[in-house]
Design an enzyme around this catalytic site. Structure first.
Site, PDB file in Angstrom:
ATOM      1  N   GLU A   1       0.852  -1.196   0.000  1.00  0.00           N
ATOM      2  CA  GLU A   1       0.000   0.000   0.000  1.00  0.00           C
ATOM      3  C   GLU A   1       0.890   1.250   0.000  1.00  0.00           C
ATOM      4  O   GLU A   1       2.037   1.208   0.463  1.00  0.00           O
ATOM      5  CB  GLU A   1      -0.902  -0.057   1.245  1.00  0.00           C
ATOM      6  CG  GLU A   1      -1.823   1.111   1.469  1.00  0.00           C
ATOM      7  CD  GLU A   1      -2.856   1.339   0.385  1.00  0.00           C
ATOM      8  OE1 GLU A   1      -2.452   1.631  -0.760  1.00  0.00           O
ATOM      9  OE2 GLU A   1      -4.065   1.274   0.690  1.00  0.00           O
ATOM     10  N   ASP A   2       0.350   2.351  -0.497  1.00  0.00           N
ATOM     11  CA  ASP A   2       1.130   3.589  -0.506  1.00  0.00           C
ATOM     12  C   ASP A   2       1.142   4.256   0.869  1.00  0.00           C
ATOM     13  O   ASP A   2       2.179   4.669   1.365  1.00  0.00           O
ATOM     14  CB  ASP A   2       0.612   4.581  -1.575  1.00  0.00           C
ATOM     15  CG  ASP A   2      -0.877   4.898  -1.442  1.00  0.00           C
ATOM     16  OD1 ASP A   2      -1.577   4.240  -0.634  1.00  0.00           O
ATOM     17  OD2 ASP A   2      -1.347   5.804  -2.150  1.00  0.00           O
TER      18      ASP A   2
ATOM     19  N   ASP B   1      -3.638   5.850   6.484  1.00  0.00           N
ATOM     20  CA  ASP B   1      -4.037   7.107   7.118  1.00  0.00           C
ATOM     21  C   ASP B   1      -4.970   6.765   8.285  1.00  0.00           C
ATOM     22  O   ASP B   1      -4.505   6.466   9.387  1.00  0.00           O
ATOM     23  CB  ASP B   1      -4.702   7.958   6.027  1.00  0.00           C
ATOM     24  CG  ASP B   1      -5.124   9.339   6.476  1.00  0.00           C
ATOM     25  OD1 ASP B   1      -4.685   9.782   7.533  1.00  0.00           O
ATOM     26  OD2 ASP B   1      -5.908   9.993   5.759  1.00  0.00           O
TER      27      ASP B   1
ATOM     28  N   PHE C   1      -1.083  16.133   4.409  1.00  0.00           N
ATOM     29  CA  PHE C   1      -1.447  15.528   3.138  1.00  0.00           C
ATOM     30  C   PHE C   1      -0.234  15.556   2.214  1.00  0.00           C
ATOM     31  O   PHE C   1       0.330  16.606   1.944  1.00  0.00           O
ATOM     32  CB  PHE C   1      -2.639  16.251   2.496  1.00  0.00           C
ATOM     33  CG  PHE C   1      -3.270  15.415   1.427  1.00  0.00           C
ATOM     34  CD1 PHE C   1      -4.166  14.403   1.768  1.00  0.00           C
ATOM     35  CD2 PHE C   1      -2.944  15.609   0.093  1.00  0.00           C
ATOM     36  CE1 PHE C   1      -4.730  13.598   0.779  1.00  0.00           C
ATOM     37  CE2 PHE C   1      -3.505  14.804  -0.895  1.00  0.00           C
ATOM     38  CZ  PHE C   1      -4.401  13.803  -0.544  1.00  0.00           C
TER      39      PHE C   1
ATOM     40  N   ARG D   1       1.275  12.230  -9.182  1.00  0.00           N
ATOM     41  CA  ARG D   1       1.766  10.865  -8.971  1.00  0.00           C
ATOM     42  C   ARG D   1       3.177  10.668  -9.527  1.00  0.00           C
ATOM     43  O   ARG D   1       3.933   9.846  -9.042  1.00  0.00           O
ATOM     44  CB  ARG D   1       0.842   9.843  -9.648  1.00  0.00           C
ATOM     45  CG  ARG D   1      -0.533   9.722  -9.014  1.00  0.00           C
ATOM     46  CD  ARG D   1      -1.212   8.459  -9.510  1.00  0.00           C
ATOM     47  NE  ARG D   1      -2.651   8.476  -9.340  1.00  0.00           N
ATOM     48  CZ  ARG D   1      -3.301   8.099  -8.242  1.00  0.00           C
ATOM     49  NH1 ARG D   1      -2.623   7.683  -7.194  1.00  0.00           N
ATOM     50  NH2 ARG D   1      -4.621   8.145  -8.177  1.00  0.00           N
TER      51      ARG D   1
HETATM   52  P1  IMP Z   1      -7.248   5.353   4.963  1.00  0.00           P
HETATM   53  O1  IMP Z   1      -8.367   4.403   4.635  1.00  0.00           O
HETATM   54  O2  IMP Z   1      -7.756   6.584   5.644  1.00  0.00           O
HETATM   55  O3  IMP Z   1      -6.119   4.705   5.710  1.00  0.00           O
HETATM   56  O4  IMP Z   1      -6.701   5.914   3.598  1.00  0.00           O
HETATM   57  C1  IMP Z   1      -5.986   5.148   2.711  1.00  0.00           C
HETATM   58  C2  IMP Z   1      -5.961   5.772   1.345  1.00  0.00           C
HETATM   59  O5  IMP Z   1      -6.228   7.184   1.370  1.00  0.00           O
HETATM   60  C3  IMP Z   1      -4.594   5.637   0.723  1.00  0.00           C
HETATM   61  O6  IMP Z   1      -4.476   4.435   0.020  1.00  0.00           O
HETATM   62  C4  IMP Z   1      -4.516   6.858  -0.174  1.00  0.00           C
HETATM   63  O7  IMP Z   1      -5.053   6.554  -1.433  1.00  0.00           O
HETATM   64  C5  IMP Z   1      -5.387   7.905   0.499  1.00  0.00           C
HETATM   65  N1  IMP Z   1      -4.592   8.863   1.295  1.00  0.00           N
HETATM   66  C6  IMP Z   1      -4.552   8.978   2.643  1.00  0.00           C
HETATM   67  N2  IMP Z   1      -3.723   9.957   3.032  1.00  0.00           N
HETATM   68  C7  IMP Z   1      -3.214  10.475   1.886  1.00  0.00           C
HETATM   69  C8  IMP Z   1      -2.239  11.511   1.622  1.00  0.00           C
HETATM   70  O8  IMP Z   1      -1.671  12.179   2.522  1.00  0.00           O
HETATM   71  N3  IMP Z   1      -1.963  11.732   0.313  1.00  0.00           N
HETATM   72  C9  IMP Z   1      -2.551  11.042  -0.712  1.00  0.00           C
HETATM   73  N4  IMP Z   1      -3.423  10.052  -0.500  1.00  0.00           N
HETATM   74  C10 IMP Z   1      -3.765   9.775   0.788  1.00  0.00           C
END
Ligand code: IMP
Length: 181
Positions: free
Chosen positions: A103-104, A107, A156, A169
């Protein structure tokens, strides 16, 4: 830093290309050690992980298969909708296999929790997670990440596969998006 003459404003560098490369080499060594002699399925979570995934698999020296899974939890902006949707599913069954999710960024953890639940229902032999970035202060539920590239604050970030509204990207570094371009 690489020049991007057609961007009016470039995100402020947070993690350089060099640091990312070094950390991926370390992660690759750890993962190679863990799966030595075992067949591995590595799952790229699209779209955000595709660049990290491409670099990470080339630093893993044990045999592996690549799979792709599309998930979306964000709209076009920087706040989560809180709802996870599968936009592309795995093409092969993972039952009885060692699986590593790539995963990237984690959050709130909502996306990863959903993915772990979905994939563990398919009875893999093992299921682990490698995330390039982790925002520990944003986590909404307990979650164990096996490999983390960098822990960052509640900011962010874009670049190296991560986007804002589909953009940024292609940047080779991780940067802070201070204001929109
Ligand atoms: P989560 O479900 O809140 O953990 O979010 C996961 C997804 O939100 C990641 O796979 C990203 O695609 C997106 N995301 C969360 N934070 C960021 C950020 O700081 N920059 C870009 N994408 C983010």
């Amino acid at each position: 830093m690489t020049d991007y003459p057609y961007f009016n404003h470039l995100p402020k560098p947070l993690i350089s290309e060099v640091k990312i490369r070094q950390r991926i080499r370390e992660l690759g060594e750890l993962i190679t050690d863990e799966y030595r002699g075992q067949d591995l399925v590595v799952v790229s979570v699209l779209k955000g992980s595709f660049i990290f995934f491409a670099d990470l698999i080339r630093s893993i020296k044990t045999p592996l298969h690549c799979e792709f899974m599309g998930l979306s939890s964000y709209g076009s902006g920087s706040t989560s909708s809180g709802e996870v949707k599968v936009t592309l599913d795995l093409l092969e069954p993972i039952e009885g296999k060692h699986v590593l999710i790539v995963e990237d960024i984690v959050d709130t953890g909502v996306t990863m929790s959903y993915l772990l639940k979905t994939l563990s229902n398919r009875k893999p032999l093992s299921l682990k997670v490698a995330s390039l970035l982790f925002k520990p202060d944003a986590l909404k539920q307990p979650l164990e990440l096996d490999y983390v590239g960098f822990r960052i604050g509640n900011e962010f970030v874009v670049g190296y596969g991560l986007d804002y509204g589909g953009r940024y990207r292609q940047l080779p570094y991780i940067g802070l998006l201070e204001h929109e371009n």
